[in-house]
Design a protein around this motif. Structure first.
Motif, mmCIF file in Angstrom:
data_model
loop_
_atom_site.group_PDB
_atom_site.id
_atom_site.type_symbol
_atom_site.label_atom_id
_atom_site.label_comp_id
_atom_site.label_asym_id
_atom_site.label_seq_id
_atom_site.Cartn_x
_atom_site.Cartn_y
_atom_site.Cartn_z
ATOM 1 N N LEU A 120 6.466 -3.860 -10.262
ATOM 2 C CA LEU A 120 6.294 -4.033 -8.823
ATOM 3 C C LEU A 120 6.102 -2.689 -8.130
ATOM 4 O O LEU A 120 5.304 -2.568 -7.193
ATOM 5 N N ILE A 121 6.825 -1.675 -8.583
ATOM 6 C CA ILE A 121 6.673 -0.337 -7.991
ATOM 7 C C ILE A 121 5.294 0.226 -8.318
ATOM 8 O O ILE A 121 4.626 0.829 -7.462
ATOM 9 N N GLU A 122 4.856 0.035 -9.560
ATOM 10 C CA GLU A 122 3.525 0.521 -9.942
ATOM 11 C C GLU A 122 2.437 -0.171 -9.125
ATOM 12 O O GLU A 122 1.475 0.470 -8.681
ATOM 13 N N ASP B 251 -0.134 1.612 -6.563
ATOM 14 C CA ASP B 251 -1.584 1.428 -6.709
ATOM 15 C C ASP B 251 -2.221 0.976 -5.403
ATOM 16 O O ASP B 251 -3.397 1.272 -5.136
ATOM 17 N N LEU B 252 -1.447 0.270 -4.575
ATOM 18 C CA LEU B 252 -1.961 -0.197 -3.284
ATOM 19 C C LEU B 252 -1.786 0.841 -2.177
ATOM 20 O O LEU B 252 -2.065 0.556 -1.011
ATOM 21 N N GLY B 253 -1.336 2.034 -2.546
ATOM 22 C CA GLY B 253 -1.227 3.126 -1.585
ATOM 23 C C GLY B 253 0.123 3.277 -0.925
ATOM 24 O O GLY B 253 0.246 4.018 0.059
ATOM 25 N N CYS B 254 1.156 2.622 -1.434
ATOM 26 C CA CYS B 254 2.488 2.730 -0.852
ATOM 27 C C CYS B 254 3.139 4.032 -1.313
ATOM 28 O O CYS B 254 3.218 4.291 -2.518
ATOM 29 N N PRO B 255 3.629 4.879 -0.418
ATOM 30 C CA PRO B 255 4.300 6.119 -0.825
ATOM 31 C C PRO B 255 5.565 5.814 -1.631
ATOM 32 O O PRO B 255 6.168 4.738 -1.482
ATOM 33 N N PRO B 256 6.011 6.753 -2.473
ATOM 34 C CA PRO B 256 7.206 6.492 -3.297
ATOM 35 C C PRO B 256 8.444 6.173 -2.477
ATOM 36 O O PRO B 256 9.232 5.297 -2.852
ATOM 37 N N ILE B 257 8.642 6.877 -1.345
ATOM 38 C CA ILE B 257 9.831 6.613 -0.532
ATOM 39 C C ILE B 257 9.780 5.199 0.054
ATOM 40 O O ILE B 257 10.778 4.464 0.048
ATOM 41 N N SER B 258 8.621 4.796 0.555
ATOM 42 C CA SER B 258 8.485 3.441 1.093
ATOM 43 C C SER B 258 8.670 2.389 0.003
ATOM 44 O O SER B 258 9.270 1.337 0.237
ATOM 45 N N ALA B 259 8.144 2.674 -1.186
ATOM 46 C CA ALA B 259 8.321 1.733 -2.298
ATOM 47 C C ALA B 259 9.793 1.594 -2.664
ATOM 48 O O ALA B 259 10.256 0.499 -3.014
ATOM 49 N N PHE B 260 10.530 2.700 -2.556
ATOM 50 C CA PHE B 260 11.964 2.635 -2.860
ATOM 51 C C PHE B 260 12.676 1.729 -1.870
ATOM 52 O O PHE B 260 13.451 0.849 -2.265
ATOM 53 N N THR C 68 12.779 -1.251 -4.480
ATOM 54 C CA THR C 68 13.902 -0.914 -5.353
ATOM 55 C C THR C 68 15.243 -1.226 -4.697
ATOM 56 O O THR C 68 16.087 -1.908 -5.291
ATOM 57 N N PHE C 69 15.440 -0.732 -3.489
ATOM 58 C CA PHE C 69 16.746 -0.905 -2.850
ATOM 59 C C PHE C 69 17.062 -2.374 -2.563
ATOM 60 O O PHE C 69 18.197 -2.816 -2.825
ATOM 61 N N PRO C 70 16.127 -3.187 -2.033
ATOM 62 C CA PRO C 70 16.470 -4.603 -1.830
ATOM 63 C C PRO C 70 16.819 -5.332 -3.126
ATOM 64 O O PRO C 70 17.725 -6.185 -3.138
ATOM 65 N N LEU C 71 16.118 -5.010 -4.220
ATOM 66 C CA LEU C 71 16.436 -5.669 -5.488
ATOM 67 C C LEU C 71 17.772 -5.203 -6.054
ATOM 68 O O LEU C 71 18.414 -5.934 -6.805
ATOM 69 N N ALA C 72 18.164 -3.978 -5.714
ATOM 70 C CA ALA C 72 19.446 -3.452 -6.184
ATOM 71 C C ALA C 72 20.589 -3.750 -5.229
ATOM 72 O O ALA C 72 21.722 -3.325 -5.479
ATOM 73 N N LEU C 73 20.329 -4.475 -4.145
ATOM 74 C CA LEU C 73 21.346 -4.714 -3.123
ATOM 75 C C LEU C 73 22.590 -5.432 -3.654
ATOM 76 O O LEU C 73 23.709 -5.089 -3.242
ATOM 77 N N PRO C 74 22.472 -6.420 -4.555
ATOM 78 C CA PRO C 74 23.709 -7.012 -5.105
ATOM 79 C C PRO C 74 24.596 -5.988 -5.803
ATOM 80 O O PRO C 74 25.824 -6.034 -5.658
ATOM 81 N N GLY C 75 23.985 -5.065 -6.544
ATOM 82 C CA GLY C 75 24.772 -4.010 -7.177
ATOM 83 C C GLY C 75 25.371 -3.058 -6.163
ATOM 84 O O GLY C 75 26.485 -2.558 -6.341
#
Length: 322
Positions: free
Chosen positions: A219-221, A225-234, A238-245
């Motif tokens: 999903l990050i890749e 590829d669609l032009g999302c910056p790494p910070i925005s992708a995080f 990443t952070f919403p999927l890791a929210l339970p943890g």
């Protein structure tokens, strides 16, 4: 006719057998569910009721140091007579003394700041472990759990040797020329934050690692590829999927840090005001068990009620998602 009756009998027996098996499985499932409830009743509810009863008692110079004391020899009439002696004066006393309010506020602030610091340090560690090669992950997990193999008290005492004015940290900084005189870290809030973050970091890393390991990194890749910056992708993936943890780790750190006694006492010094030290003083120095029990009950409510509200909100969100 005989054959049909025999066949009907066989069919009825075969139909009854699964029913009996289903009943047995249902009973077994209920027993499995009953075990944790019994555990909570014996080791949580019963001790809580005992502490709550003591919080409604009055201080006495006796053993135990409170009245009334319920005994089997009192009978039913004595039980109700003792029940009428219970009072809420201890809780009213807490509202009139600023010491306890300040201790609660200080504990909440220190626990919240420590939780945020632990999350900021633990998230990159957990993320790096989740992205590490599969063959290396067991070793990294072992390194995270390794501090638990040493006594908690010994590890806290080790930080005294590191943080004191003539300790290893100041000697290293003066040797490198970064500072000219020792830093005063021990017996400050900074030392408390260092001790809590170090001690409870594994409790944050492990839930985060469990959540991040299951994440689909394609999903990050795709986002990049669609032009999302790494910070925005995080922040968007990443952070919403890791929210339970994040939630689980934050609770595992915040709850014990709120009532922490050893770290503030050894690293924070005598001037540190936290509810754990206040409980210790009331129980063992002042021997005021009723007031200290009232403090403990309020502390438990401060921790349990928000957790229950969060669980209910999470359950409602899941139902809406369905």
């Amino acid at each position: 006719m005989a054959q049909s009756s025999v066949s009907d009998g066989i069919g009825s027996d075969s139909a009854a057998a699964p029913t009996a098996g289903g009943i047995g499985r249902a009973i077994g499932n209920r027993l499995v569910i009953l075990v944790p409830y019994l555990w909570l009743v014996v080791f949580f509810l019963v001790p809580f009721l005992i502490v709550f009863k003591i919080s409604l008692s009055t201080t006495a110079i006796a053993m135990p140091p409170y009245l009334p004391v319920f005994g089997l020899e009192d009978g039913i009439s004595g039980f109700f007579a003792n029940l009428g002696e219970l009072t809420l004066d201890n809780y009213l006393w807490l509202t009139g003394d600023a010491l306890y309010f300040n201790a609660y506020v200080s504990s909440i602030v220190i626990a919240a700041v420590s939780t945020v610091l632990t999350l900021a340090i633990g998230f990159p560690i957990a993320y790096g472990m989740a992205r590490a090669p599969t063959s290396l992950r067991p070793t990294l997990l072992m390194l995270v759990i390794l501090p638990f193999w040493t006594s908690f008290l010994i590890r806290v005492y080790a930080w005294i040797g590191i943080l004191k004015p003539e300790g290893l940290l100041n000697q290293f900084l003066m040797w490198t020329g970064i500072i000219d005189e020792p830093l005063l870290i021990l017996n400050t809030h900074t030392a408390i934050y260092i001790g809590i973050v170090y001690s409870y970091l594994p409790f944050m890393v492990l839930p985060l690692y469990s959540a991040l390991e299951k994440m689909d990194y394609s999903l990050i890749e795709a986002a990049q590829d669609l032009g999302c910056p790494p910070i925005s992708a995080f922040w968007k993936i990443t952070f919403p999927l890791a929210l339970p943890g994040v939630v689980a780790g934050s609770m595992l750190v915040f709850i014990p840090a709120m009532g922490e006694f050893v770290i503030p006492d050894l690293l924070g010094g005598s001037q540190t005001l936290m509810i754990g030290k206040t409980l210790w003083n009331e129980f063992f120095n002042n021997r005021d068990w009723p007031v200290s029990s009232a403090v403990a009950v309020i502390l438990l409510l401060l921790l349990v009620v928000p957790i229950m509200l969060f669980q209910q909100a999470q359950a409602r969100a899941q139902e809406k998602g369905r």
